[in-house]
Design a protein around this motif. Structure first.
Motif, short mmCIF file in Angstrom:
data_model
loop_
_atom_site.label_atom_id
_atom_site.label_comp_id
_atom_site.label_asym_id
_atom_site.label_seq_id
_atom_site.Cartn_x
_atom_site.Cartn_y
_atom_site.Cartn_z
N GLY A 1 0.82 -1.21 0.00
CA GLY A 1 0.00 0.00 0.00
C GLY A 1 0.85 1.25 0.00
N TRP B 1 2.41 1.66 -3.48
CA TRP B 1 1.41 2.13 -4.45
C TRP B 1 1.12 3.62 -4.28
CZ3 TRP B 1 -3.89 2.96 -2.56
CH2 TRP B 1 -4.70 3.52 -3.55
N LEU B 2 0.86 4.07 -3.05
CA LEU B 2 0.56 5.48 -2.84
C LEU B 2 1.76 6.37 -3.17
CD1 LEU B 2 -1.60 5.97 0.40
CD2 LEU B 2 -2.17 6.53 -1.96
N SER C 1 2.21 6.47 -6.91
CA SER C 1 1.11 7.19 -7.55
C SER C 1 1.29 8.70 -7.42
CB SER C 1 -0.23 6.78 -6.94
OG SER C 1 -0.48 5.40 -7.17
N GLY D 1 7.98 -1.15 -10.14
CA GLY D 1 6.92 -1.41 -9.18
C GLY D 1 7.21 -2.62 -8.31
N ALA E 1 3.34 2.50 -10.64
CA ALA E 1 2.25 2.69 -9.68
C ALA E 1 1.11 1.70 -9.95
CB ALA E 1 1.73 4.12 -9.76
N ALA E 2 0.80 1.48 -11.24
CA ALA E 2 -0.26 0.53 -11.58
C ALA E 2 0.14 -0.89 -11.19
CB ALA E 2 -0.55 0.60 -13.08
N THR E 3 1.43 -1.22 -11.33
CA THR E 3 1.91 -2.54 -10.93
C THR E 3 1.77 -2.74 -9.43
OG1 THR E 3 3.50 -2.55 -12.76
CG2 THR E 3 3.89 -4.09 -10.94
N ALA F 1 -0.26 -1.24 -7.56
CA ALA F 1 -1.67 -1.17 -7.19
C ALA F 1 -2.32 -2.54 -7.10
CB ALA F 1 -2.44 -0.30 -8.19
N THR F 2 -1.81 -3.50 -7.87
CA THR F 2 -2.44 -4.83 -7.89
C THR F 2 -2.45 -5.48 -6.52
OG1 THR F 2 -0.34 -5.86 -8.52
CG2 THR F 2 -1.82 -5.20 -10.30
N GLY G 1 -1.23 -3.37 -3.76
CA GLY G 1 -1.26 -2.25 -2.83
C GLY G 1 -2.65 -1.78 -2.48
N ILE G 2 -3.55 -1.74 -3.47
CA ILE G 2 -4.91 -1.28 -3.20
C ILE G 2 -5.64 -2.21 -2.23
CG2 ILE G 2 -7.18 -0.90 -4.24
CD1 ILE G 2 -5.82 0.34 -6.63
#
Length: 302
Positions: A38, A41-42, A45, A78, A182-184, A186-187, A189-190
């Motif tokens: 997380g 990712w943040l 991003s 990422g 960031a998209a990587t 996110a998988t 991290g979100i």
């Protein structure tokens, strides 16, 4: 009228490394709230938004052969970021940096024309053994595995950034690759951060994004305009030692004597590998373009 530089170039390079390791050390507080993935990712991003704001993505000049490189570079960045943050959650900062450093060391050794250069990753591995002290029977297997995955990501970063860097210059490439990173992240991290993001966490992560990646890239770009790749890459070998120092000062992680010797071996191996692993030189781009050339990971091979 010309202006003389008052700040030595090497201080910019060291400042970049300090920013990277300080950002890593301070990330531990945010990781307690939203986890390493997380946080990655943040942080990526927010960094992506900043890079897009200051450097327009050169999408019109992006060739078909560049797309796999941009995607691969973003994915490797990422993965490296998530894996490294997961490692420092379980291992001392200096130990994590030393293990991760095996990635670029191996790339430098393989890229060298000297068989003797293959000894440097072995020397660094001996240093890592001293840092992890497996004879005490308390090695954190998950932490070491995450740091090793970060090393693989760092090695891939070097190779892919060199390919992109041979065609582009400047920071525009970061505005393409950091969003992919960031998209990587996110998988994983979100899901990890969902339900735990608060305004204080967002504010802290924004500050961390300035420390890593925004400020280091800017400092490295300034330094590389005034330093040779050889000098810059040799300085980069100090990063494991800087990790140990900030681990001591910020996280109160006290290395033992054997671990201090381990750090010294990794630093020695890094400096030696850099001197023997130079490239003949990248191709000159046919026209000025924008891409990531500022990061020290690229310049390990010159």
């Amino acid at each position: 009228m010309t202006h003389r530089h008052t700040t030595p170039a090497w201080t910019l390079a060291v400042g970049a490394m300090l920013s990277v390791q300080l950002g890593s050390a301070l990330s531990l507080g945010v990781m307690d709230a939203i986890g390493p993935a997380g946080t990655a990712w943040l942080r990526l991003s927010i960094g992506a938004v900043i890079f897009i704001a200051i450097a327009r993505p050169p999408l019109r000049t992006l060739g078909r052969n560049d797309i796999p490189v941009v995607l691969g570079l973003g994915v490797s960045t990422g993965v490296q970021t998530v894996a490294f943050l997961a490692a420092i959650q379980r291992l001392p900062l200096g130990t994590s940096v030393a293990i991760e450093f095996l990635g670029p060391l191996t790339v430098a050794a393989i890229g060298s024309h000297s068989r003797r250069a293959l000894a440097w990753p072995t020397l660094a591995l001996a240093g890592v053994v001293l840092l992890t002290e497996p004879w005490h029977g308390r090695v954190n297997t998950i932490g070491v595995t995450c740091a090793a995955l970060a090393a693989i990501g760092w090695a891939a970063y070097i190779l892919l950034t060199q390919r992109l860097g041979d065609r582009f210059t400047g920071l525009g490439g970061l505005s393409m690759t950091v969003p992919v990173a960031a998209a990587t992240a996110a998988t994983v991290g979100i899901p990890q951060a969902a339900g735990h993001i608060t305004l204080p966490v967002l504010a802290a992560t924004a500050g961390l994004a300035l420390l890593l990646p925004v400020l280091p890239y800017a400092l490295e770009l300034l330094a590389l305009r005034r330093m040779t790749h050889l000098a810059f890459g040799t300085l980069m070998a100090l990063e494991p030692a800087i990790g140990v120092l900030l681990g001591l000062l910020v996280l109160h992680q006290h290395p033992r004597f054997a671990q201090g010797i381990g750090v010294a071996l990794v630093v020695l191996a890094g400096a030696a590998a850099q001197r023997e692993g130079q490239r003949a030189g990248p191709r000159e781009p046919s026209a000025p373009r924008d891409a990531p050339q500022a990061h020290p990971h690229l310049d390990l091979l010159g």
